[in-house]
Design an enzyme around this catalytic site. Structure first.
Site, mmCIF file in Angstrom:
data_model
loop_
_atom_site.group_PDB
_atom_site.id
_atom_site.type_symbol
_atom_site.label_atom_id
_atom_site.label_comp_id
_atom_site.label_asym_id
_atom_site.label_seq_id
_atom_site.Cartn_x
_atom_site.Cartn_y
_atom_site.Cartn_z
ATOM 1 N N LYS A 9 0.813 -1.120 -0.028
ATOM 2 C CA LYS A 9 0.048 -0.099 0.032
ATOM 3 C C LYS A 9 0.787 1.254 0.112
ATOM 4 O O LYS A 9 2.125 1.321 0.441
ATOM 5 C CB LYS A 9 -0.774 0.017 1.230
ATOM 6 C CG LYS A 9 -1.979 -0.989 1.460
ATOM 7 C CD LYS A 9 -2.817 -1.009 2.597
ATOM 8 C CE LYS A 9 -3.715 -2.037 2.618
ATOM 9 N NZ LYS A 9 -5.028 -1.981 3.665
ATOM 10 N N TYR A 49 -12.660 -3.288 -2.519
ATOM 11 C CA TYR A 49 -13.182 -3.087 -1.255
ATOM 12 C C TYR A 49 -14.799 -3.167 -1.182
ATOM 13 O O TYR A 49 -15.319 -2.245 -0.355
ATOM 14 C CB TYR A 49 -12.381 -1.888 -0.473
ATOM 15 C CG TYR A 49 -11.107 -2.129 -0.297
ATOM 16 C CD1 TYR A 49 -10.463 -3.329 0.549
ATOM 17 C CD2 TYR A 49 -10.054 -1.218 -0.512
ATOM 18 C CE1 TYR A 49 -9.238 -3.449 0.845
ATOM 19 C CE2 TYR A 49 -8.870 -1.233 -0.001
ATOM 20 C CZ TYR A 49 -8.222 -2.411 0.714
ATOM 21 O OH TYR A 49 -7.151 -2.724 0.872
ATOM 22 N N ASN A 112 -1.979 0.520 6.699
ATOM 23 C CA ASN A 112 -1.326 -0.733 7.694
ATOM 24 C C ASN A 112 -0.693 -1.611 6.666
ATOM 25 O O ASN A 112 -0.782 -2.788 6.618
ATOM 26 C CB ASN A 112 -2.688 -1.569 8.312
ATOM 27 C CG ASN A 112 -3.613 -2.084 6.972
ATOM 28 O OD1 ASN A 112 -3.371 -1.533 5.910
ATOM 29 N ND2 ASN A 112 -4.673 -2.580 7.529
ATOM 30 N N HIS A 115 -1.777 -5.189 1.894
ATOM 31 C CA HIS A 115 -3.207 -6.049 1.859
ATOM 32 C C HIS A 115 -2.738 -7.503 1.581
ATOM 33 O O HIS A 115 -1.849 -7.769 0.860
ATOM 34 C CB HIS A 115 -4.047 -5.333 0.519
ATOM 35 C CG HIS A 115 -5.032 -6.459 0.144
ATOM 36 N ND1 HIS A 115 -6.175 -6.494 0.829
ATOM 37 C CD2 HIS A 115 -4.918 -7.489 -0.894
ATOM 38 C CE1 HIS A 115 -6.910 -7.542 0.146
ATOM 39 N NE2 HIS A 115 -6.295 -8.309 -0.638
ATOM 40 N N GLU A 126 -9.193 -11.996 -6.747
ATOM 41 C CA GLU A 126 -8.259 -10.615 -6.623
ATOM 42 C C GLU A 126 -6.969 -10.725 -7.565
ATOM 43 O O GLU A 126 -6.524 -9.754 -8.188
ATOM 44 C CB GLU A 126 -7.501 -10.430 -5.263
ATOM 45 C CG GLU A 126 -8.724 -9.905 -4.183
ATOM 46 C CD GLU A 126 -8.108 -10.101 -2.754
ATOM 47 O OE1 GLU A 126 -7.048 -10.412 -2.416
ATOM 48 O OE2 GLU A 126 -9.075 -9.809 -1.912
HETATM 49 P P1 IDP Z 1 -7.954 -6.545 5.867
HETATM 50 O O1 IDP Z 1 -7.038 -5.536 5.162
HETATM 51 O O2 IDP Z 1 -7.175 -6.905 7.272
HETATM 52 O O3 IDP Z 1 -8.354 -7.675 5.293
HETATM 53 P P2 IDP Z 1 -10.431 -5.537 5.826
HETATM 54 O O4 IDP Z 1 -11.500 -5.520 7.028
HETATM 55 O O5 IDP Z 1 -10.813 -6.171 4.630
HETATM 56 O O6 IDP Z 1 -8.955 -5.662 6.529
HETATM 57 O O7 IDP Z 1 -10.521 -3.938 5.510
HETATM 58 C C1 IDP Z 1 -9.743 -3.578 4.254
HETATM 59 C C2 IDP Z 1 -8.732 -2.243 4.588
HETATM 60 O O8 IDP Z 1 -9.722 -1.208 4.828
HETATM 61 C C3 IDP Z 1 -7.976 -2.271 5.851
HETATM 62 O O9 IDP Z 1 -6.595 -3.169 5.542
HETATM 63 C C4 IDP Z 1 -7.712 -0.986 6.185
HETATM 64 O O10 IDP Z 1 -6.747 -0.244 5.340
HETATM 65 C C5 IDP Z 1 -9.096 -0.273 5.901
HETATM 66 N N1 IDP Z 1 -10.027 -0.428 7.112
HETATM 67 C C6 IDP Z 1 -10.579 -1.356 7.724
HETATM 68 N N2 IDP Z 1 -11.068 -1.089 8.749
HETATM 69 C C7 IDP Z 1 -11.032 0.409 9.002
HETATM 70 C C8 IDP Z 1 -11.392 1.127 9.832
HETATM 71 O O11 IDP Z 1 -12.072 0.772 10.945
HETATM 72 N N3 IDP Z 1 -10.975 2.417 9.841
HETATM 73 C C9 IDP Z 1 -9.876 2.797 8.847
HETATM 74 N N4 IDP Z 1 -9.880 1.846 7.925
HETATM 75 C C10 IDP Z 1 -10.113 0.671 7.934
HETATM 76 MG MG MG Z 2 -9.798 -8.137 3.642
#
Ligand code: IDP
Ligand code: MG
Length: 154
Positions: A9, A49, A112, A115, A126
């Site tokens: 990312k 997403y 974070n 992905h 994907e």
């Molecule tokens: P993952 O990346 O661990 O699979 P997902 O729930 O699929 O998590 O969410 C995709 C991405 O959306 C996350 O990696 C993060 O960058 C963002 N995200 C998820 N939840 C939040 C939140 O509560 N606040 C801000 N960004 C979030």
């Molecule tokens: Mg995810």
């Protein structure tokens, strides 16, 4: 062998962690099946997403994911989806365990670092979303018998 999708990312690109993270995947024994740099746009992110489009943070997530080019990578290995998710750690970098990529490089829920596909089914969709067929290479390293036992490679 199973394939999974990883995206470096903008948080990894801007903070200069691509090399260190790629090294982790390689030292684990994962095989690079495809890798390229691209600029994501709203269309592909709405698809990628789709499970989050109704969330209040979605507009912020969109701009965070478009803030710089990204590197997308297809990794191959036995149980690669689960192995890479375990290495990635929990979504929120503040809750991800030390030793995981997010645990070691992130202190944010959004920024974070990478992905990683969350299921074998997601991984298939994907990889199709981000790569054309001729960008995925079906090669195997010559030394694979030092990574897996013969039974594990069946
Ligand atoms: P993952 O990346 O661990 O699979 P997902 O729930 O699929 O998590 O969410 C995709 C991405 O959306 C996350 O990696 C993060 O960058 C963002 N995200 C998820 N939840 C939040 C939140 O509560 N606040 C801000 N960004 C979030
Ligand atoms: Mg995810």
């Amino acid at each position: 062998m199973e394939k999974t999708l990883v995206i470096f990312k903008p948080s990894a690109m801007e903070r200069g962690y691509v090399g260190q993270i790629l090294t982790r995947f390689q030292q684990k024994g994962l095989i690079i099946a495809g890798m390229k740099m691209m600029q994501l746009d709203e269309n592909i992110l709405r698809e990628h997403y789709a499970h989050l489009v109704d969330k209040s943070f979605f507009p912020l997530l969109l701009s965070a994911m478009m803030a710089s080019p990204v590197i997308v990578m297809c990794l191959k290995g036995k149980d690669a989806v689960n192995v890479v998710r375990l290495m990635t750690g929990a979504t929120n970098g503040r809750e991800a365990l030390p030793g995981t990529i997010r645990g070691d490089f992130s202190c944010s829920n959004q920024e974070n670092i990478i992905h990683a596909s969350s299921s074998a089914e997601d991984a298939k969709a994907e990889i199709k979303r981000f790569f054309s067929e001729n960008e995925i290479f079906d090669w195997m390293p010559q030394n694979l018998k030092f990574t897996y036992s013969s039974i594990e490679m069946e």
